[in-house]
Design a protein around this motif. Sequence first.
Motif, PDB file in Angstrom:
ATOM      1  N   ASP A   1       0.839  -1.195   0.000  1.00  0.00           N
ATOM      2  CA  ASP A   1       0.000   0.000   0.000  1.00  0.00           C
ATOM      3  C   ASP A   1       0.873   1.245   0.000  1.00  0.00           C
ATOM      4  N   ILE A   2       0.947   1.891  -1.130  1.00  0.00           N
ATOM      5  CA  ILE A   2       1.729   3.117  -1.283  1.00  0.00           C
ATOM      6  C   ILE A   2       0.872   4.334  -0.906  1.00  0.00           C
ATOM      7  N   ASP A   3      -0.371   4.077  -0.545  1.00  0.00           N
ATOM      8  CA  ASP A   3      -1.337   5.146  -0.246  1.00  0.00           C
ATOM      9  C   ASP A   3      -2.139   4.815   1.006  1.00  0.00           C
ATOM     10  N   THR A   4      -1.511   4.293   2.038  1.00  0.00           N
ATOM     11  CA  THR A   4      -2.236   3.674   3.147  1.00  0.00           C
ATOM     12  C   THR A   4      -3.351   4.533   3.757  1.00  0.00           C
ATOM     13  N   PRO A   5      -3.114   5.774   4.149  1.00  0.00           N
ATOM     14  CA  PRO A   5      -4.218   6.550   4.744  1.00  0.00           C
ATOM     15  C   PRO A   5      -5.410   6.722   3.806  1.00  0.00           C
ATOM     16  N   VAL A   6      -5.118   6.937   2.516  1.00  0.00           N
ATOM     17  CA  VAL A   6      -6.188   7.060   1.529  1.00  0.00           C
ATOM     18  C   VAL A   6      -6.937   5.743   1.412  1.00  0.00           C
TER      19      VAL A   6
ATOM     20  N   TYR B   1       0.833  -7.326   4.837  1.00  0.00           N
ATOM     21  CA  TYR B   1       0.336  -6.059   4.313  1.00  0.00           C
ATOM     22  C   TYR B   1       1.461  -5.049   4.507  1.00  0.00           C
ATOM     23  N   PHE B   2       2.201  -4.769   3.422  1.00  0.00           N
ATOM     24  CA  PHE B   2       3.277  -3.782   3.476  1.00  0.00           C
ATOM     25  C   PHE B   2       2.675  -2.386   3.321  1.00  0.00           C
ATOM     26  N   SER B   3       3.120  -1.471   4.162  1.00  0.00           N
ATOM     27  CA  SER B   3       2.505  -0.147   4.222  1.00  0.00           C
ATOM     28  C   SER B   3       3.539   0.961   4.106  1.00  0.00           C
ATOM     29  N   PHE B   4       3.204   1.973   3.295  1.00  0.00           N
ATOM     30  CA  PHE B   4       4.027   3.179   3.206  1.00  0.00           C
ATOM     31  C   PHE B   4       3.981   3.974   4.502  1.00  0.00           C
ATOM     32  N   THR B   5       2.968   3.724   5.320  1.00  0.00           N
ATOM     33  CA  THR B   5       2.775   4.434   6.577  1.00  0.00           C
ATOM     34  C   THR B   5       3.091   3.507   7.735  1.00  0.00           C
ATOM     35  N   GLY B   6       3.874   3.989   8.687  1.00  0.00           N
ATOM     36  CA  GLY B   6       4.209   3.201   9.865  1.00  0.00           C
ATOM     37  C   GLY B   6       3.446   3.708  11.076  1.00  0.00           C
ATOM     38  N   GLY B   7       4.081   3.610  12.254  1.00  0.00           N
ATOM     39  CA  GLY B   7       3.474   4.120  13.471  1.00  0.00           C
ATOM     40  C   GLY B   7       2.187   3.405  13.850  1.00  0.00           C
TER      41      GLY B   7
ATOM     42  N   ALA C   1      -2.207  10.702   9.630  1.00  0.00           N
ATOM     43  CA  ALA C   1      -1.717   9.370  10.016  1.00  0.00           C
ATOM     44  C   ALA C   1      -0.320   9.437  10.613  1.00  0.00           C
ATOM     45  N   GLY C   2       0.490  10.386  10.134  1.00  0.00           N
ATOM     46  CA  GLY C   2       1.886  10.456  10.562  1.00  0.00           C
ATOM     47  C   GLY C   2       2.707   9.329   9.974  1.00  0.00           C
ATOM     48  N   TRP C   3       3.997   9.366  10.218  1.00  0.00           N
ATOM     49  CA  TRP C   3       4.915   8.295   9.809  1.00  0.00           C
ATOM     50  C   TRP C   3       4.756   7.956   8.323  1.00  0.00           C
ATOM     51  N   SER C   4       4.600   8.987   7.499  1.00  0.00           N
ATOM     52  CA  SER C   4       4.392   8.789   6.062  1.00  0.00           C
ATOM     53  C   SER C   4       5.356   9.658   5.265  1.00  0.00           C
TER      54      SER C   4
ATOM     55  N   GLN D   1       5.030  20.037   9.103  1.00  0.00           N
ATOM     56  CA  GLN D   1       5.214  19.248  10.315  1.00  0.00           C
ATOM     57  C   GLN D   1       4.176  18.140  10.400  1.00  0.00           C
ATOM     58  N   TRP D   2       4.611  16.942  10.817  1.00  0.00           N
ATOM     59  CA  TRP D   2       3.681  15.826  10.989  1.00  0.00           C
ATOM     60  C   TRP D   2       4.269  14.807  11.960  1.00  0.00           C
ATOM     61  N   PRO D   3       3.407  14.049  12.648  1.00  0.00           N
ATOM     62  CA  PRO D   3       3.892  13.075  13.627  1.00  0.00           C
ATOM     63  C   PRO D   3       4.794  12.033  12.975  1.00  0.00           C
ATOM     64  N   GLY D   4       5.901  11.755  13.628  1.00  0.00           N
ATOM     65  CA  GLY D   4       6.814  10.744  13.127  1.00  0.00           C
ATOM     66  C   GLY D   4       7.943  11.275  12.268  1.00  0.00           C
ATOM     67  N   LEU D   5       7.888  12.551  11.886  1.00  0.00           N
ATOM     68  CA  LEU D   5       8.947  13.105  11.045  1.00  0.00           C
ATOM     69  C   LEU D   5      10.314  12.931  11.690  1.00  0.00           C
ATOM     70  N   ASP D   6      10.368  13.106  13.029  1.00  0.00           N
ATOM     71  CA  ASP D   6      11.656  13.009  13.712  1.00  0.00           C
ATOM     72  C   ASP D   6      12.188  11.583  13.760  1.00  0.00           C
ATOM     73  N   CYS D   7      11.378  10.593  13.420  1.00  0.00           N
ATOM     74  CA  CYS D   7      11.882   9.221  13.321  1.00  0.00           C
ATOM     75  C   CYS D   7      12.735   9.038  12.072  1.00  0.00           C
ATOM     76  N   PHE D   8      12.552   9.905  11.103  1.00  0.00           N
ATOM     77  CA  PHE D   8      13.308   9.824   9.860  1.00  0.00           C
ATOM     78  C   PHE D   8      14.396  10.895   9.795  1.00  0.00           C
ATOM     79  N   PHE D   9      14.079  12.090  10.280  1.00  0.00           N
ATOM     80  CA  PHE D   9      15.024  13.205  10.290  1.00  0.00           C
ATOM     81  C   PHE D   9      14.936  13.928  11.628  1.00  0.00           C
ATOM     82  N   PRO D  10      15.968  13.846  12.441  1.00  0.00           N
ATOM     83  CA  PRO D  10      15.963  14.637  13.679  1.00  0.00           C
ATOM     84  C   PRO D  10      16.007  16.123  13.351  1.00  0.00           C
ATOM     85  N   ALA D  11      15.722  16.943  14.348  1.00  0.00           N
ATOM     86  CA  ALA D  11      15.634  18.391  14.131  1.00  0.00           C
ATOM     87  C   ALA D  11      16.919  18.974  13.558  1.00  0.00           C
ATOM     88  N   SER D  12      18.049  18.356  13.862  1.00  0.00           N
ATOM     89  CA  SER D  12      19.326  18.876  13.368  1.00  0.00           C
ATOM     90  C   SER D  12      19.553  18.578  11.888  1.00  0.00           C
TER      91      SER D  12
END
Length: 366
Positions: A115-120, A144-150, A267-270, A289-300
Amino acid sequence: MTKTLDIVFLGLSLSSSWGNGHATTFRGLLRALNKLGHRVTFLERDVPWYAHHRDLRDPDFCDLRYYDTVNELRRNHQRDLQQADVVVVGSFVPEGRAVIDDLASVCTGQFCFYDIDTPVTLARVAEDDCDYLARRQIPYFDVYFSFTGGPTLERLELEFGARRAEPLYCAVDPERHYRNRNVIEWDLGYLGTYSPDRQRTLEALLLEPARRLPDRRFVVAGSQYPREIAWPDNVERIEHLPPAEHAGFFSRQRYTLNVTRTSMVAAGWSPSVRLFEAAACGTPIISDQWPGLDCFFPASAIETAGCAQDVIAILLGRSNRARLMMARQAHSLVMARHTGAARAREFTSVLTQPGRVLDLNVESAA
């Protein structure tokens, strides 16, 4: 040592990237699986829109085949589907419900959904308004592989009955996305097909800063934007940018903007593939800004913005040294964790974990 797998994908399109982010994802994953030694086939519905805009007609990393109808898919490709070690159906496959019902009775190996479009997808499935996946079909899949985690992964299992939900995010191909020596032309750019739910954010984070900074240069690349949009004079428009030109495009930007669809924000984590592509090219990123962004890129490693003034402060206030340090950190993270090769390893690893049908160990499989 691992054995060679026969893997069949059915997806929206591999041959055309026109208005279609799926192609980039599939190309990177399939190319990496091929490099690992697996045999890969991609089955694509032959539709006029993509047929008229094909930019990859003869891939060297998989066998690309077309079909016209579900009946033809069944008639001409049933043997390949029966004998495959893994069959993966992607989101937005035309007449996906009928395709999935057919394959569920044919496949003898692993049967998966990507699913490359999980929330949709989940929003449509919940309303029984999804023409490529029915709620009753979700338990058919081994994974079920998902583009969205969390939290979405738990929701897939507990609410929708998925046997197993695993993240398989988008990724970048380092051989095609890297810093080149192009001179920087734009202070801020954006790459993305028009989407109504992204347009308000694009207006706030790029078009409004462009109006307030008339001496700075901006660019928006992507298709399907309505003609009535009033582009500021200092915003250049590029109607379509094929994947081969993405690296050069990012390399000519001082910063690039990432804008996320509303459903993905909720959904976040996307993460968008554009995040990983830009980072691979060493281009600093400004993101919504969205939930989970810092799991991929920290603020720095990334800048975030919620309004035009945030963007203006970044463009006018950050030193060149700070900008480049941030970009280098993002580049290192992406090269270590978010390449096509990393995704291919994750994909095969999930299939071979305890309880799975497949066993890639040659000795134990013999």
